[in-house]
Design an enzyme around this catalytic site. Sequence first.
Site, PDB file in Angstrom:
ATOM      1  CG  ASP A  92      -1.990   1.035   1.169  1.00 31.67           C
ATOM      2  OD1 ASP A  92      -2.031   1.790   0.172  1.00 31.67           O
ATOM      3  OD2 ASP A  92      -2.793   1.113   2.111  1.00 31.67           O
ATOM      4  CB  ALA A  93       3.310   2.464  -2.091  1.00 30.35           C
ATOM      5  CE  LYS A  94      -3.686   5.144   0.442  1.00 32.71           C
ATOM      6  NZ  LYS A  94      -3.020   4.119   1.301  1.00 32.71           N
ATOM      7  CG  LEU A  95       4.038   4.022  -5.246  1.00 33.41           C
ATOM      8  CD1 LEU A  95       4.991   2.935  -5.713  1.00 33.41           C
ATOM      9  CD2 LEU A  95       4.804   5.140  -4.544  1.00 33.41           C
ATOM     10  CB  THR A 119      -2.527   1.044  -3.441  1.00 29.39           C
ATOM     11  OG1 THR A 119      -1.521   1.612  -2.585  1.00 29.39           O
ATOM     12  CG2 THR A 119      -3.186  -0.131  -2.727  1.00 29.39           C
TER      13      THR A 119
END
Length: 281
Positions: A92-95, A119
């Site tokens: 879960d890094a929302k890159l 993510t």
Amino acid sequence: MSFRERLEQTIAQNHSLLCIGLDPDLERFPTGIPRDPEGIVVFNRAIIEATADLVCAYKPNLAFYLQYGAAGIAALATTRQLIPPHIPVILDAKLGDIASTSAAYARAVFETLGFDALTVHPYLGSEALEPFLSTSDRGVFVLVRTSNPGASEIQDLPVGEAGEPLYLWLAERARAWNQRSGNVGLVVGATYPVDLALVRQRCPDLPILAPGIGAQGGDLERAVCAGLTEATAPLLVTVSRSILYADASARFAESARAAARRVRDTIERIRKEVAGQAGHR
């Protein structure tokens, strides 16, 4: 084997739609666990060993490791290695960035660290996501309707001629990307079950990662019903704090297992009820 195939195989093997978030909070570590990056590995190892047969995936959040610098990243890498290879692990890094930067992120996440999925945020458009979409054996979960209270500030904005909310428009775009790459899923907060149901109606064939159960206040039964009705793809119900910190004593791993089993079994009961209702239509 594609990411989707691996995910569905683990779901079937463990009879589980539970995804445990591995988000270490040193201040909440149980008695006897060092409150440092080395303690993260000790804590995560115990949680993984106690719950590996109850989950469909694990989801470590990058920020909880990055805050401790190189030692934290080392703990993240070790955590990845501790997880049995048949269980998908979602970072879960929302890159999301320009294409060349996203390509570097993709190499770091998929090749260097060995994660199975991550993510991403879609704000920069499909060009920025292309490096993540190019390999079917890795999964990409696109932020669509996030679980936080302030999500509506941007995600409810009307777009297009029909003036539909942005999150639904993004879900449609993600579905189009999936038709080309086959490895796309969505992030839709369990805290918004009505919106989750609308997204599921638009995208019955995409996996949905649904955070927000437990500490964030999401209603498990409403979320599971919303995410599975009319679905031909999995719903991954993410739970973190209420499982990880179910007990602060030396028996924390045993308590985490009991909490995980309760959630897993509740989801499975609801899933069977939803499937039964669909069969009577």
